[in-house]
Design a protein around this motif. Sequence first.
Motif, PDB file in Angstrom:
ATOM      1  N   ASN A  49      -4.355  23.625   8.255  1.00 37.36           N
ATOM      2  CA  ASN A  49      -4.449  24.885   8.996  1.00 37.36           C
ATOM      3  C   ASN A  49      -4.666  26.066   8.049  1.00 37.36           C
ATOM      4  O   ASN A  49      -3.989  27.085   8.138  1.00 37.36           O
ATOM      5  N   ARG A  50      -5.637  25.900   7.128  1.00 37.32           N
ATOM      6  CA  ARG A  50      -5.948  26.936   6.153  1.00 37.32           C
ATOM      7  C   ARG A  50      -7.375  27.432   6.306  1.00 37.32           C
ATOM      8  O   ARG A  50      -8.286  26.663   6.575  1.00 37.32           O
ATOM      9  N   CYS A  51      -7.553  28.709   6.078  1.00 38.69           N
ATOM     10  CA  CYS A  51      -8.871  29.325   6.031  1.00 38.69           C
ATOM     11  C   CYS A  51      -9.445  29.087   4.632  1.00 38.69           C
ATOM     12  O   CYS A  51      -8.790  29.385   3.630  1.00 38.69           O
ATOM     13  N   LEU A  52     -10.651  28.555   4.567  1.00 34.01           N
ATOM     14  CA  LEU A  52     -11.308  28.323   3.282  1.00 34.01           C
ATOM     15  C   LEU A  52     -12.004  29.605   2.831  1.00 34.01           C
ATOM     16  O   LEU A  52     -12.747  30.218   3.600  1.00 34.01           O
ATOM     17  N   VAL A  53     -11.747  30.000   1.576  1.00 38.10           N
ATOM     18  CA  VAL A  53     -12.436  31.131   0.965  1.00 38.10           C
ATOM     19  C   VAL A  53     -13.270  30.569  -0.179  1.00 38.10           C
ATOM     20  O   VAL A  53     -12.738  29.940  -1.094  1.00 38.10           O
ATOM     21  N   THR A  54     -14.583  30.779  -0.100  1.00 36.33           N
ATOM     22  CA  THR A  54     -15.507  30.148  -1.026  1.00 36.33           C
ATOM     23  C   THR A  54     -16.711  31.038  -1.293  1.00 36.33           C
ATOM     24  O   THR A  54     -16.966  31.980  -0.528  1.00 36.33           O
ATOM     25  N   ILE A  55     -17.455  30.730  -2.349  1.00 41.57           N
ATOM     26  CA  ILE A  55     -18.746  31.381  -2.541  1.00 41.57           C
ATOM     27  C   ILE A  55     -19.877  30.386  -2.267  1.00 41.57           C
ATOM     28  O   ILE A  55     -21.042  30.703  -2.467  1.00 41.57           O
ATOM     29  N   ASP A  56     -19.534  29.198  -1.803  1.00 47.42           N
ATOM     30  CA  ASP A  56     -20.510  28.158  -1.458  1.00 47.42           C
ATOM     31  C   ASP A  56     -21.195  28.541  -0.151  1.00 47.42           C
ATOM     32  O   ASP A  56     -20.613  28.425   0.926  1.00 47.42           O
ATOM     33  N   ARG A  57     -22.435  28.970  -0.233  1.00 47.37           N
ATOM     34  CA  ARG A  57     -23.156  29.448   0.949  1.00 47.37           C
ATOM     35  C   ARG A  57     -23.385  28.354   1.987  1.00 47.37           C
ATOM     36  O   ARG A  57     -23.640  28.641   3.151  1.00 47.37           O
ATOM     37  N   GLY A  58     -23.294  27.097   1.582  1.00 46.40           N
ATOM     38  CA  GLY A  58     -23.458  26.001   2.530  1.00 46.40           C
ATOM     39  C   GLY A  58     -22.454  26.059   3.668  1.00 46.40           C
ATOM     40  O   GLY A  58     -22.745  25.645   4.795  1.00 46.40           O
ATOM     41  N   PHE A  59     -21.258  26.586   3.382  1.00 40.23           N
ATOM     42  CA  PHE A  59     -20.242  26.697   4.433  1.00 40.23           C
ATOM     43  C   PHE A  59     -20.587  27.768   5.462  1.00 40.23           C
ATOM     44  O   PHE A  59     -19.957  27.856   6.508  1.00 40.23           O
ATOM     45  N   GLY A  60     -21.598  28.572   5.176  1.00 42.56           N
ATOM     46  CA  GLY A  60     -22.050  29.566   6.137  1.00 42.56           C
ATOM     47  C   GLY A  60     -22.994  28.997   7.197  1.00 42.56           C
ATOM     48  O   GLY A  60     -23.366  29.697   8.127  1.00 42.56           O
ATOM     49  N   ASN A  61     -23.329  27.730   7.078  1.00 38.96           N
ATOM     50  CA  ASN A  61     -24.202  27.074   8.054  1.00 38.96           C
ATOM     51  C   ASN A  61     -23.398  26.807   9.323  1.00 38.96           C
ATOM     52  O   ASN A  61     -22.635  25.849   9.411  1.00 38.96           O
ATOM     53  N   ARG A  62     -23.589  27.652  10.322  1.00 44.70           N
ATOM     54  CA  ARG A  62     -22.803  27.574  11.559  1.00 44.70           C
ATOM     55  C   ARG A  62     -23.114  26.323  12.372  1.00 44.70           C
ATOM     56  O   ARG A  62     -22.306  25.909  13.194  1.00 44.70           O
ATOM     57  N   LEU A  63     -24.278  25.721  12.169  1.00 42.16           N
ATOM     58  CA  LEU A  63     -24.592  24.485  12.886  1.00 42.16           C
ATOM     59  C   LEU A  63     -23.806  23.308  12.308  1.00 42.16           C
ATOM     60  O   LEU A  63     -23.356  22.425  13.036  1.00 42.16           O
ATOM     61  N   LYS A  64     -23.634  23.309  10.989  1.00 42.56           N
ATOM     62  CA  LYS A  64     -22.897  22.227  10.333  1.00 42.56           C
ATOM     63  C   LYS A  64     -21.388  22.477  10.358  1.00 42.56           C
ATOM     64  O   LYS A  64     -20.606  21.552  10.532  1.00 42.56           O
ATOM     65  N   TYR A  65     -20.994  23.724  10.168  1.00 43.46           N
ATOM     66  CA  TYR A  65     -19.573  24.092  10.139  1.00 43.46           C
ATOM     67  C   TYR A  65     -19.317  25.128  11.228  1.00 43.46           C
ATOM     68  O   TYR A  65     -19.202  26.323  10.959  1.00 43.46           O
ATOM     69  N   ASN A  66     -19.227  24.675  12.448  1.00 44.26           N
ATOM     70  CA  ASN A  66     -19.009  25.550  13.597  1.00 44.26           C
ATOM     71  C   ASN A  66     -17.667  26.264  13.437  1.00 44.26           C
ATOM     72  O   ASN A  66     -16.626  25.615  13.363  1.00 44.26           O
ATOM     73  N   PRO A  67     -17.667  27.586  13.365  1.00 42.27           N
ATOM     74  CA  PRO A  67     -16.429  28.335  13.134  1.00 42.27           C
ATOM     75  C   PRO A  67     -15.304  28.010  14.120  1.00 42.27           C
ATOM     76  O   PRO A  67     -14.135  28.077  13.761  1.00 42.27           O
ATOM     77  N   SER A  68     -15.652  27.652  15.338  1.00 34.79           N
ATOM     78  CA  SER A  68     -14.608  27.364  16.325  1.00 34.79           C
ATOM     79  C   SER A  68     -13.860  26.065  16.033  1.00 34.79           C
ATOM     80  O   SER A  68     -12.815  25.809  16.627  1.00 34.79           O
ATOM     81  N   HIS A  69     -14.347  25.272  15.094  1.00 38.56           N
ATOM     82  CA  HIS A  69     -13.704  23.999  14.757  1.00 38.56           C
ATOM     83  C   HIS A  69     -12.720  24.109  13.594  1.00 38.56           C
ATOM     84  O   HIS A  69     -12.100  23.106  13.229  1.00 38.56           O
ATOM     85  N   TYR A  70     -12.607  25.277  12.997  1.00 39.19           N
ATOM     86  CA  TYR A  70     -11.799  25.438  11.784  1.00 39.19           C
ATOM     87  C   TYR A  70     -10.908  26.675  11.889  1.00 39.19           C
ATOM     88  O   TYR A  70     -11.227  27.619  12.602  1.00 39.19           O
ATOM     89  N   PRO A  71      -9.808  26.694  11.118  1.00 38.47           N
ATOM     90  CA  PRO A  71      -8.942  27.881  11.112  1.00 38.47           C
ATOM     91  C   PRO A  71      -9.658  29.112  10.565  1.00 38.47           C
ATOM     92  O   PRO A  71      -9.270  30.231  10.855  1.00 38.47           O
ATOM     93  N   GLY A  72     -10.699  28.897   9.778  1.00 39.68           N
ATOM     94  CA  GLY A  72     -11.478  30.008   9.247  1.00 39.68           C
ATOM     95  C   GLY A  72     -12.279  29.578   8.039  1.00 39.68           C
ATOM     96  O   GLY A  72     -11.868  28.694   7.295  1.00 39.68           O
ATOM     97  N   ILE A  73     -13.436  30.187   7.885  1.00 36.90           N
ATOM     98  CA  ILE A  73     -14.271  29.986   6.705  1.00 36.90           C
ATOM     99  C   ILE A  73     -14.781  31.367   6.307  1.00 36.90           C
ATOM    100  O   ILE A  73     -15.430  32.044   7.096  1.00 36.90           O
TER     101      ILE A  73
END
Length: 105
Positions: A49-73
């Motif tokens: 239940n942690r929000c990931l803080v990263t500079i990896d732009r791949g995590f900004g891909n909303r199709l692959k990492y739908n924000p509603s599926h995670y505590p936060g990115i």
Amino acid sequence: MNIKLDENFGSLRVATLLRLAGHDLATVREQGLISTHDEELIDICRSENRCLVTIDRGFGNRLKYNPSHYPGIIVIRLPSRPIFEDYRTVTETLIGWTGSSRYDW
């Protein structure tokens, strides 16, 4: 806020500032998760239940990492050659944002 700092953003200074601001913080480095595949890392963040803080732009891909599926990115964008001041500014902004109500911004 429960935060996990990715290895590409998780310096000791950043971690210290976030902890001093009262955040429950874990880092990829401290947990021995360096070089963990993105899919595995985000699943670990979800289970913790942690929000990931990263500079990896791949995590900004909303199709692959739908924000509603995670505590936060949170994907941080830094200059191509960041200096400490850049990290400090971003960290202070993050502290200010996470310390406010979700509706204050």
